[in-house]
Motif scaffolding. Structure first.
Motif, PDB file in Angstrom:
ATOM      1  N   ARG A  90       1.052  -1.116  -0.181  1.00 31.46           N
ATOM      2  CA  ARG A  90       0.083   0.024  -0.068  1.00 31.46           C
ATOM      3  C   ARG A  90       1.027   1.430   0.038  1.00 31.46           C
ATOM      4  N   ALA A  91       1.901   1.300   0.907  1.00 30.90           N
ATOM      5  CA  ALA A  91       2.743   2.323   0.825  1.00 30.90           C
ATOM      6  C   ALA A  91       3.544   2.734  -0.338  1.00 30.90           C
ATOM      7  N   LEU A  92       3.933   1.481  -1.011  1.00 28.52           N
ATOM      8  CA  LEU A  92       4.667   1.956  -2.466  1.00 28.52           C
ATOM      9  C   LEU A  92       3.636   2.380  -3.477  1.00 28.52           C
ATOM     10  N   GLU A  93       2.431   1.808  -3.116  1.00 28.18           N
ATOM     11  CA  GLU A  93       1.196   2.321  -4.294  1.00 28.18           C
ATOM     12  C   GLU A  93       0.913   3.881  -4.179  1.00 28.18           C
ATOM     13  N   LEU A  94       0.844   4.273  -2.861  1.00 28.71           N
ATOM     14  CA  LEU A  94       0.109   5.640  -2.733  1.00 28.71           C
ATOM     15  C   LEU A  94       0.893   6.635  -2.198  1.00 28.71           C
ATOM     16  N   PHE A  95       2.061   6.260  -1.467  1.00 31.65           N
ATOM     17  CA  PHE A  95       2.721   7.361  -0.363  1.00 31.65           C
ATOM     18  C   PHE A  95       4.370   7.558  -1.040  1.00 31.65           C
ATOM     19  N   THR A  96       4.706   7.326  -2.209  1.00 34.83           N
ATOM     20  CA  THR A  96       6.039   7.631  -2.633  1.00 34.83           C
ATOM     21  C   THR A  96       6.056   8.829  -3.445  1.00 34.83           C
ATOM     22  N   VAL A  97       7.507   9.484  -3.519  1.00 34.87           N
ATOM     23  CA  VAL A  97       7.801  10.717  -4.074  1.00 34.87           C
ATOM     24  C   VAL A  97       7.285  10.700  -5.261  1.00 34.87           C
ATOM     25  N   GLU A  98       7.481   9.412  -6.153  1.00 32.68           N
ATOM     26  CA  GLU A  98       6.897   9.698  -7.609  1.00 32.68           C
ATOM     27  C   GLU A  98       5.473   9.720  -7.889  1.00 32.68           C
ATOM     28  N   GLN A  99       4.657   9.094  -6.956  1.00 31.28           N
ATOM     29  CA  GLN A  99       3.116   9.373  -7.151  1.00 31.28           C
ATOM     30  C   GLN A  99       2.870  10.757  -6.674  1.00 31.28           C
TER      31      GLN A  99
END
Length: 572
Positions: free
Chosen positions: A486-495
């Motif tokens: 979930r964190a990699l999908e929603l809360f990264t710098v890229e997104q």
């Protein structure tokens, strides 16, 4: 594209709010230029200097909010009268006085809407235009005439109770706040060689940072967007709880009206979480303008731990953060005492540095409490005399980095009573850790079912949730894996960067052409004319006869006018 990034007490300064995400945004959008307009909060902040700037930062202009610069402007009689009229109308709105009852001249309201929001806007932009014509209003806003005007509004018929009870010290405090908040009116940032030269203004927070964007929009038509990762208006409600009611009421009224004006004039308003978004809606933000853009975390430092989720000690709970009373470590220690009764081998690692003198005193209190709760650990057969609670900081031989702190335990705990967007919770998720958190701020939105959530200030519930995960390693593993995904999908710098980039393009594509800028060779600069990405037509199903002959399945309902040449394929 050229973006005017507006900040208050943050980027590009080394310390302050929004510093990190602004720096990541600017570096992530290297194809665009940024002009930074920063308001500083203290002399210490300015002395600390700036962060290293990205090459695409074209220029930086700063102004202090912590001291009043004398503009040496002496207003003439007519200008003084105009100032008094506009300031009286502004004060009347804050006091809840009906239009005309404050003593402001009728010319302010003739032919104009009479809502409080419109009256506030009329007074605000009237003061801004006067400041532009005269070269500043610093002296007028600090004058005795301003205080007397505010006093008349507080004593006017219809003023609300808190305003009527204002005494001289209260009036002086409110006048000082208004003077400080309105200092951007006297800046020379709004000409064609300043904010008038950007394609859009992005206020990196509400409040004072949005005011230059409002003025740039008013004077030169530059579109504005506002981003809030914490609710600035809520901060004013919580600040100085011991202040007199009149001061709190009038200051909150001003900040609320300013927030409403910013939300109304902005093309888009972005919130870091649904909690902030609800506050924005309550303050008048149009739901159609609202976008949720979660803060972006750099996932790289946590990749190694997240990809190898085995912990150093399956019997250890970990808390990571800034030590301060809002984190409620007292409840955590009491909860851990209950955990120890059920799982005697469990340890608790509290990792973090105190936040200022208050945090240092709180840390000492927590150390004392831990010693009181576990006085007889020398007889424990499991720990050989070692206290089960340890207080540590990042940077030592055992915990060289933040990721190492999360890796040292099986469960990460958040015990706060107040939070906005808890970045530490996202870090734990990126590390693949199962979490137990209190239901505050944006916690539920972040967790999304990948961790356990309990009420705040409830040590018993906190203890039960921790024991449940300590006793079930398979459940811990499932929750940790889901949390990391979930964190990699929603809360990264890229997104985060991609979301803002899309909003920028959407704003500019709808913005009217304000000017044509040319480079040194005489060619138009990018986005001097907005990108054509919007065709205002309603599409309907094409006729069956057209579709039967291989025509398109949809047709425009009404004429479509091309706004840019369309190349014709070869051989057509």
């Amino acid at each position: 594209m050229r973006i005017g990034l507006l900040t208050e007490g943050g980027y590009p300064y080394v310390s302050g709010d929004a510093r990190l995400w602004c720096d990541r945004l600017v570096r992530g959008l290297a194809q665009h230029e940024f002009d930074v307009y920063a308001l500083s909060r203290s002399e210490h902040q300015e002395d600390e200097g700036w962060v290293p700037l990205s090459p695409n930062v074209r220029r930086v202009r700063t102004a202090p909010l912590w001291m009043a610069e004398d503009d040496e402007v002496a207003l003439g009689r007519r200008a003084r009268r105009r100032f008094t009229e506009y300031f009286a109308e502004l004060a009347a709105v804050l006091c809840g006085v009906d239009e005309g009852a404050s003593g402001a001249v009728r010319s302010l309201s003739e032919g104009a809407p009479t809502s409080e929001a419109d009256r506030f806007a009329t007074a605000l932009y009237g003061l801004a235009e006067l400041a532009r014509e005269e070269g500043g209003l610093a002296g007028a806003l600090r004058s005795e005439a301003a205080v007397r005007t505010l006093e008349r509004a507080c004593r006017a018929p219809g003023a609300h109770r808190a305003a009527r009870e204002a005494r001289v010290p209260d009036l002086l405090a409110v006048a000082a706040h208004l003077e400080r908040a309105l200092r951007p009116l006297s800046l020379d940032w709004y000409e064609d060689d300043g904010l008038g030269a950007v394609d859009l203004c992005h206020a990196a927070s509400g409040g004072a940072a949005a005011l230059p964007g409002l003025l740039a929009r008013h004077f030169t038509g530059v579109p504005l967007m506002v981003t809030e990762y914490g609710v600035r208006l809520r901060t004013h409600y919580l600040t100085a709880p011991d202040a007199p009611p009149a001061v709190r009421s009038l200051v909150a009224a001003f900040e609320g009206r300013l927030a409403t004006e910013a939300y109304t004039r902005a093309e888009f308003v972005t919130a870091g979480n649904s909690h902030t978004r609800r506050w924005q809606e309550r303050c008048g933000a149009d739901r159609a303008k609202l976008r949720t853009v979660h803060p972006g975390m750099d996932a790289r430092p946590f990749a190694a731990v997240g990809e190898s989720p085995d912990c150093a000690d399956p019997d250890t709970l970990v808390w990571v953060g800034r030590v301060e009373p809002a984190k409620d470590l007292v409840s955590l220690l009491h909860a851990f005492a209950e955990v120890r009764k059920r799982e005697p081998r469990t340890r608790l690692r509290i990792v973090g540095a105190p936040a200022g003198p208050e945090g240092a005193a709180y840390l000492d209190h927590c150390r004392t409490l831990a010693a009181q709760l576990f006085p007889d650990e020398a007889d424990s057969p499991h720990l050989a005399g070692d206290n089960p609670v340890s207080f540590e900081e990042i940077g030592g031989p055992e915990l060289p980095g933040v990721a190492d702190a999360y890796a040292s335990g099986a469960v990460t705990v958040l015990s706060s009573v107040v939070e906005g967007f808890p970045a530490g919770l996202v870090e734990a998720m990126l590390c693949g850790r199962a979490t137990v958190s209190t239901d505050v701020g944006a916690v539920v939105e972040i967790i999304g079912g990948t961790g356990l959530v309990v009420p705040p200030r409830n040590p018993q519930a906190l203890a039960q949730a921790c024991v449940a995960l300590l006793r079930d390693p398979q459940r811990r593993a499932r929750l940790g894996a889901a949390a990391r995904a979930r964190a990699l999908e929603l809360f990264t710098v890229e997104q985060n960067i991609e979301a803002f980039h899309g909003i920028y393009l959407e704003i500019v594509s709808h913005a009217p052409v304000r000017r044509v800028l040319l480079d040194g060779a005489g060619a138009p600069l990018p986005f001097a004319v907005p990108a054509e990405a919007h065709v205002p037509v309603r599409w309907t199903a094409a006729s069956p006869r057209l579709a039967a002959h291989g025509g398109p399945g949809w047709a425009a309902d009404g004429p479509v006018r091309a706004t840019s040449p369309v190349p014709t394929p070869e051989g057509a």
